[in-house]
Design a protein around this motif. Structure first.
Motif, short mmCIF file in Angstrom:
data_model
loop_
_atom_site.label_atom_id
_atom_site.label_comp_id
_atom_site.label_asym_id
_atom_site.label_seq_id
_atom_site.Cartn_x
_atom_site.Cartn_y
_atom_site.Cartn_z
N HIS A 5 36.32 15.73 40.37
CA HIS A 5 37.61 16.23 39.92
C HIS A 5 38.19 15.15 39.04
O HIS A 5 38.44 14.03 39.51
N PHE A 6 38.40 15.47 37.78
CA PHE A 6 38.87 14.48 36.83
C PHE A 6 40.39 14.40 36.85
O PHE A 6 41.08 15.38 37.08
N ALA B 235 51.01 11.16 49.16
CA ALA B 235 50.78 11.89 47.91
C ALA B 235 49.31 12.30 47.73
O ALA B 235 49.01 13.10 46.86
N CYS B 236 48.43 11.77 48.56
CA CYS B 236 47.00 12.03 48.39
C CYS B 236 46.61 13.39 48.97
O CYS B 236 46.92 13.70 50.12
N VAL B 237 45.93 14.20 48.16
CA VAL B 237 45.46 15.51 48.61
C VAL B 237 43.94 15.54 48.73
O VAL B 237 43.36 16.55 49.12
N GLY B 238 43.30 14.44 48.39
CA GLY B 238 41.85 14.35 48.47
C GLY B 238 41.36 13.15 47.68
O GLY B 238 42.15 12.36 47.17
N PHE B 239 40.04 13.03 47.60
CA PHE B 239 39.48 11.91 46.85
C PHE B 239 38.12 12.30 46.29
O PHE B 239 37.51 13.28 46.71
N VAL B 240 37.68 11.50 45.34
CA VAL B 240 36.32 11.58 44.83
C VAL B 240 35.70 10.22 45.08
O VAL B 240 36.28 9.19 44.72
N PHE C 48 38.31 7.30 44.27
CA PHE C 48 39.41 7.76 43.44
C PHE C 48 40.30 8.72 44.24
O PHE C 48 40.08 9.93 44.23
N PRO C 49 41.30 8.19 44.97
CA PRO C 49 42.25 9.07 45.65
C PRO C 49 42.99 9.90 44.61
O PRO C 49 43.29 9.42 43.52
N LYS C 50 43.28 11.17 44.94
CA LYS C 50 43.84 12.11 43.97
C LYS C 50 45.18 12.66 44.44
O LYS C 50 45.37 12.96 45.62
N SER D 157 33.40 14.98 46.53
CA SER D 157 34.81 15.34 46.47
C SER D 157 35.25 15.80 47.84
O SER D 157 34.58 16.62 48.47
N ALA D 158 36.35 15.27 48.30
CA ALA D 158 36.87 15.62 49.62
C ALA D 158 38.31 16.06 49.51
O ALA D 158 39.16 15.32 49.01
N GLN D 159 38.57 17.27 49.96
CA GLN D 159 39.94 17.78 49.99
C GLN D 159 40.53 17.47 51.36
O GLN D 159 39.90 17.73 52.40
N LEU D 160 41.73 16.91 51.39
CA LEU D 160 42.43 16.59 52.63
C LEU D 160 43.28 17.78 53.05
O LEU D 160 44.14 18.23 52.29
#
Length: 194
Positions: free
Chosen positions: A38-39, A63-68, A77-79, A93-96
């Motif tokens: 996820h870019f 604020a983090c909803v997931g990471f790559v 890369f927390p997203k 890719s991991a969705q929280l």
């Protein structure tokens, strides 16, 4: 007067944090996909790390909803959002999915009814629930397809597919099937069955 309210507020926050830390339900769980990126929307990259540390870094940021996690360069890369995805070999890719307050309360009520378990059992269950999605990445199959395939598979393969279905859905009936599948494992010792 203001000081009294401030002290009450901090004691409430402190008590709430302690309850949350002791909750039988983890604050969140991850659903992991292999070879997917996820870019954009990075909260701040971390380098020379591992996936478990990446998951902790994301979990610790509201604020983090997931990471790559790039396994080829050990970069995290927390997203802040995860919208468009693209294939990328070696990326995970991991969705929280955070647990809601109602789910936490329900878990605490149910845990209070389980008087035969000790705190170590709840700790182990919470760790299992929090980490299952990171150990069993989603492969693109639906929960229904995974459950049907597991019903016809050997015990070792069934365990893998049921675990993946649980990681995706967190459904109670699949958790029960996963527990039963663990109980059927041969030669794994009593720790796995426990």
């Amino acid at each position: 007067m203001f000081l009294t309210y401030l002290l009450l507020f901090f004691s409430f926050v402190s008590a709430s944090s302690a309850v949350l830390a002791d909750s039988p339900l983890p604050e969140g769980r991850f659903v992991l996909q292999r070879d997917t990126d996820h870019f954009g929307a990075d909260l701040g990259p971390l380098f020379d790390t591992d996936m478990a540390s990446c998951a902790r870094a994301c979990s610790g940021q509201q604020a983090c909803v997931g990471f790559v996690f790039n396994s080829r360069s050990d970069a995290c890369f927390p997203k802040s959002s995860m919208t468009e995805s693209a294939p990328f070999e070696g990326a995970f890719s991991a969705q929280l999915i955070r647990a809601g307050k109602a789910e936490q309360r329900q878990a605490e009520q149910r845990a209070a009814q389980l008087t035969g378990l000790d705190p170590a059992d709840f700790t182990a269950a919470r760790q299992q629930a929090a980490g299952l999605g990171l150990r069993f990445p989603a492969g693109g199959a639906t929960v229904e397809d995974l459950a049907a395939a597991a019903a016809e598979a050997s015990p070792a393969v069934a365990l893998r597919w049921i675990a993946e279905a649980v990681a995706i859905s967190d459904r109670g009936d699949l958790w029960e099937a996963y527990a039963r599948s663990l109980m059927r494992q041969e030669g794994k010792g009593t720790a796995l069955r426990r």
